[in-house]
Scaffold this motif. Structure first.
Motif, PDB file in Angstrom:
ATOM      1  N   ALA A  66       0.850  -1.226  -0.045  1.00 61.34           N
ATOM      2  CA  ALA A  66       0.143  -0.175  -0.022  1.00 61.34           C
ATOM      3  C   ALA A  66       0.872   1.223  -0.030  1.00 61.34           C
ATOM      4  N   ASN A  67       2.115   1.355   0.576  1.00 62.54           N
ATOM      5  CA  ASN A  67       2.981   2.397   0.351  1.00 62.54           C
ATOM      6  C   ASN A  67       3.221   2.738  -0.862  1.00 62.54           C
ATOM      7  N   HIS A  68       3.173   1.824  -1.877  1.00 60.48           N
ATOM      8  CA  HIS A  68       3.594   1.969  -3.147  1.00 60.48           C
ATOM      9  C   HIS A  68       2.871   2.557  -4.075  1.00 60.48           C
ATOM     10  N   VAL A  69       1.605   3.010  -3.492  1.00 59.53           N
ATOM     11  CA  VAL A  69       0.521   3.286  -4.427  1.00 59.53           C
ATOM     12  C   VAL A  69       0.539   4.862  -4.569  1.00 59.53           C
ATOM     13  N   ARG A  70       0.066   5.413  -5.638  1.00 56.83           N
ATOM     14  CA  ARG A  70      -0.100   6.963  -6.013  1.00 56.83           C
ATOM     15  C   ARG A  70      -1.746   7.166  -5.568  1.00 56.83           C
ATOM     16  N   TRP A  71      -1.791   7.394  -4.192  1.00 55.08           N
ATOM     17  CA  TRP A  71      -3.048   7.867  -3.712  1.00 55.08           C
ATOM     18  C   TRP A  71      -3.509   9.268  -4.183  1.00 55.08           C
ATOM     19  N   THR A  72      -4.558   9.421  -4.676  1.00 59.65           N
ATOM     20  CA  THR A  72      -4.874  10.837  -5.440  1.00 59.65           C
ATOM     21  C   THR A  72      -6.161  11.447  -4.437  1.00 59.65           C
ATOM     22  N   SER A  73      -6.956  10.434  -4.185  1.00 56.16           N
ATOM     23  CA  SER A  73      -8.388  11.077  -3.721  1.00 56.16           C
ATOM     24  C   SER A  73      -8.708  10.261  -2.523  1.00 56.16           C
ATOM     25  N   GLY A  74      -9.556  10.965  -1.654  1.00 58.22           N
ATOM     26  CA  GLY A  74      -9.893  10.405  -0.254  1.00 58.22           C
ATOM     27  C   GLY A  74     -10.655   9.185  -0.461  1.00 58.22           C
ATOM     28  N   TRP A  75     -11.581   8.716  -1.530  1.00 62.38           N
ATOM     29  CA  TRP A  75     -12.042   7.495  -1.564  1.00 62.38           C
ATOM     30  C   TRP A  75     -10.992   6.341  -1.628  1.00 62.38           C
ATOM     31  N   GLN A  76      -9.985   6.788  -2.442  1.00 66.33           N
ATOM     32  CA  GLN A  76      -8.866   5.556  -2.593  1.00 66.33           C
ATOM     33  C   GLN A  76      -8.112   5.454  -1.358  1.00 66.33           C
ATOM     34  N   ARG A  77      -7.792   6.587  -0.385  1.00 66.14           N
ATOM     35  CA  ARG A  77      -7.370   6.202   0.922  1.00 66.14           C
ATOM     36  C   ARG A  77      -8.290   5.520   1.774  1.00 66.14           C
ATOM     37  N   ARG A  78      -9.453   5.499   1.579  1.00 67.68           N
ATOM     38  CA  ARG A  78     -10.393   4.782   2.458  1.00 67.68           C
ATOM     39  C   ARG A  78     -10.262   3.304   1.816  1.00 67.68           C
ATOM     40  N   LEU A  79      -9.930   3.047   0.596  1.00 66.45           N
ATOM     41  CA  LEU A  79      -9.893   1.719  -0.020  1.00 66.45           C
ATOM     42  C   LEU A  79      -8.599   1.185   0.626  1.00 66.45           C
ATOM     43  N   ARG A  80      -7.664   1.965   0.883  1.00 64.67           N
ATOM     44  CA  ARG A  80      -6.220   1.782   1.411  1.00 64.67           C
ATOM     45  C   ARG A  80      -6.201   1.067   2.799  1.00 64.67           C
ATOM     46  N   PHE A  81      -7.302   0.966   3.584  1.00 63.10           N
ATOM     47  CA  PHE A  81      -7.656   0.603   4.878  1.00 63.10           C
ATOM     48  C   PHE A  81      -8.645  -0.651   4.736  1.00 63.10           C
ATOM     49  N   GLY A  82      -9.609  -0.484   3.821  1.00 68.89           N
ATOM     50  CA  GLY A  82     -10.733  -1.240   3.729  1.00 68.89           C
ATOM     51  C   GLY A  82     -10.423  -2.538   2.769  1.00 68.89           C
ATOM     52  N   TYR A  83      -9.830  -2.525   1.841  1.00 64.13           N
ATOM     53  CA  TYR A  83      -9.277  -3.314   1.000  1.00 64.13           C
ATOM     54  C   TYR A  83      -8.747  -4.741   1.807  1.00 64.13           C
ATOM     55  N   PRO A  84      -7.480  -4.244   2.464  1.00 64.40           N
ATOM     56  CA  PRO A  84      -6.859  -5.383   3.304  1.00 64.40           C
ATOM     57  C   PRO A  84      -7.774  -5.997   4.466  1.00 64.40           C
ATOM     58  N   LEU A  85      -8.570  -4.989   4.858  1.00 68.32           N
ATOM     59  CA  LEU A  85      -9.768  -5.598   5.801  1.00 68.32           C
ATOM     60  C   LEU A  85     -10.653  -6.464   5.204  1.00 68.32           C
ATOM     61  N   LEU A  86     -10.833  -6.312   3.988  1.00 67.59           N
ATOM     62  CA  LEU A  86     -11.829  -7.335   3.363  1.00 67.59           C
ATOM     63  C   LEU A  86     -11.139  -8.659   3.092  1.00 67.59           C
ATOM     64  N   MET A  87      -9.884  -8.603   2.873  1.00 63.46           N
ATOM     65  CA  MET A  87      -9.234  -9.940   2.561  1.00 63.46           C
ATOM     66  C   MET A  87      -8.873 -10.592   4.023  1.00 63.46           C
ATOM     67  N   MET A  88      -8.575  -9.862   4.779  1.00 62.77           N
ATOM     68  CA  MET A  88      -8.528 -10.692   6.291  1.00 62.77           C
ATOM     69  C   MET A  88      -9.775 -11.084   6.676  1.00 62.77           C
ATOM     70  N   ALA A  89     -11.120 -10.404   6.452  1.00 63.34           N
ATOM     71  CA  ALA A  89     -12.243 -11.031   6.803  1.00 63.34           C
ATOM     72  C   ALA A  89     -12.351 -12.239   5.987  1.00 63.34           C
ATOM     73  N   CYS A  90     -12.260 -12.128   4.642  1.00 60.88           N
ATOM     74  CA  CYS A  90     -12.221 -13.468   3.937  1.00 60.88           C
ATOM     75  C   CYS A  90     -11.455 -14.510   4.480  1.00 60.88           C
ATOM     76  N   ALA A  91     -10.444 -14.183   5.099  1.00 61.94           N
ATOM     77  CA  ALA A  91      -9.419 -15.097   5.557  1.00 61.94           C
ATOM     78  C   ALA A  91      -9.888 -15.778   6.789  1.00 61.94           C
ATOM     79  N   LEU A  92     -10.675 -15.024   7.671  1.00 63.59           N
ATOM     80  CA  LEU A  92     -11.347 -15.773   8.876  1.00 63.59           C
ATOM     81  C   LEU A  92     -12.431 -16.281   8.646  1.00 63.59           C
ATOM     82  N   ALA A  93     -13.439 -15.766   7.576  1.00 61.60           N
ATOM     83  CA  ALA A  93     -14.851 -16.339   7.472  1.00 61.60           C
ATOM     84  C   ALA A  93     -14.684 -17.504   6.823  1.00 61.60           C
ATOM     85  N   LEU A  94     -14.070 -17.765   5.889  1.00 60.14           N
ATOM     86  CA  LEU A  94     -13.912 -18.997   5.053  1.00 60.14           C
ATOM     87  C   LEU A  94     -12.841 -19.988   5.678  1.00 60.14           C
ATOM     88  N   ASP A  95     -13.330 -21.314   5.704  1.00 60.12           N
ATOM     89  CA  ASP A  95     -12.672 -22.477   6.000  1.00 60.12           C
ATOM     90  C   ASP A  95     -11.934 -22.866   4.948  1.00 60.12           C
TER      91      ASP A  95
END
Length: 134
Positions: A66-95
Motif C-alpha cells: 500500500a505504501n507504493h501506490v499513488r493515492w490521489t483522492s479520499g475514497w482511494q485512501r479509504r480503500l487503502r484500509f478497507g481492502y486489506p480488511l476485506l481480505m482478512m475478513a475472507c481469511a477469517l470467514a472462509l474455511d
C-alpha cells in the motif's frame, strides 16, 4: 549499497489486482502440484485450497504494497484500509475453497503471467531519485 524500493510505484488498479492475481496463480500452482503428485489424476475432481492461508497472504500483500501506490483522492485512501480488511475478513470467514482442477490449471498460468507483467512494470516505474546511497 543502494536502498531502493524493489516494487516501485503502483496505480490503484494494479494494487487492487495484485492480491487477486496472487490468489489465482497460487491456485494454479496447487493444481499443477496436484496433477504431478497424485497417482490417479482426474481433471474433473476438485482441488481443496486453504482459504485462511491464501487470503491471509493476500491481506499481507495488500498491506505491504500500500505504501507504493499513488493515492490521489479520499475514497482511494479509504480503500487503502478497507481492502486489506476485506481480505482478512475472507481469511477469517472462509474455511476452505473447492475449485475444479481444470479451472485452476486454466487460470493459474494466465494469472501468473499477468502478475509477473505487473511486477516488472512496477519495477521499471520506480523513481530513481528516491534511491539513496548508504
Amino acid at each position: 549499497m543502494l536502498l531502493c524500493s524493489v516494487l516501485g510505484k503502483l496505480t490503484v488498479r494494479s494494487w487492487v489486482s495484485l492480491p487477486l492475481l496472487f490468489l489465482c496463480s497460487a491456485a494454479g500452482v496447487a493444481a499443477l502440484l496436484n496433477v504431478l503428485l497424485v497417482q490417479h489424476v482426474s481433471f474433473d475432481q476438485d482441488l481443496d485450497l486453504s482459504a485462511p492461508l491464501l487470503f491471509g497472504f493476500a491481506a499481507g500483500l495488500t498491506v505491504l504494497s500500500a505504501n507504493h501506490v499513488r493515492w490521489t483522492s479520499g475514497w482511494q485512501r479509504r480503500l487503502r484500509f478497507g481492502y486489506p480488511l476485506l481480505m482478512m475478513a475472507c481469511a477469517l470467514a472462509l474455511d476452505g475453497l473447492r475449485m475444479p482442477v481444470f479451472a485452476a490449471l486454466a487460470i493459474g498460468p494466465v494469472a501468473a503471467a499477468l502478475l509477473a507483467t505487473l511486477l516488472v512494470r512496477a519495477h521499471r516505474d520506480r523513481d530513481a531519485p528516491e534511491c539513496a546511497r548508504a
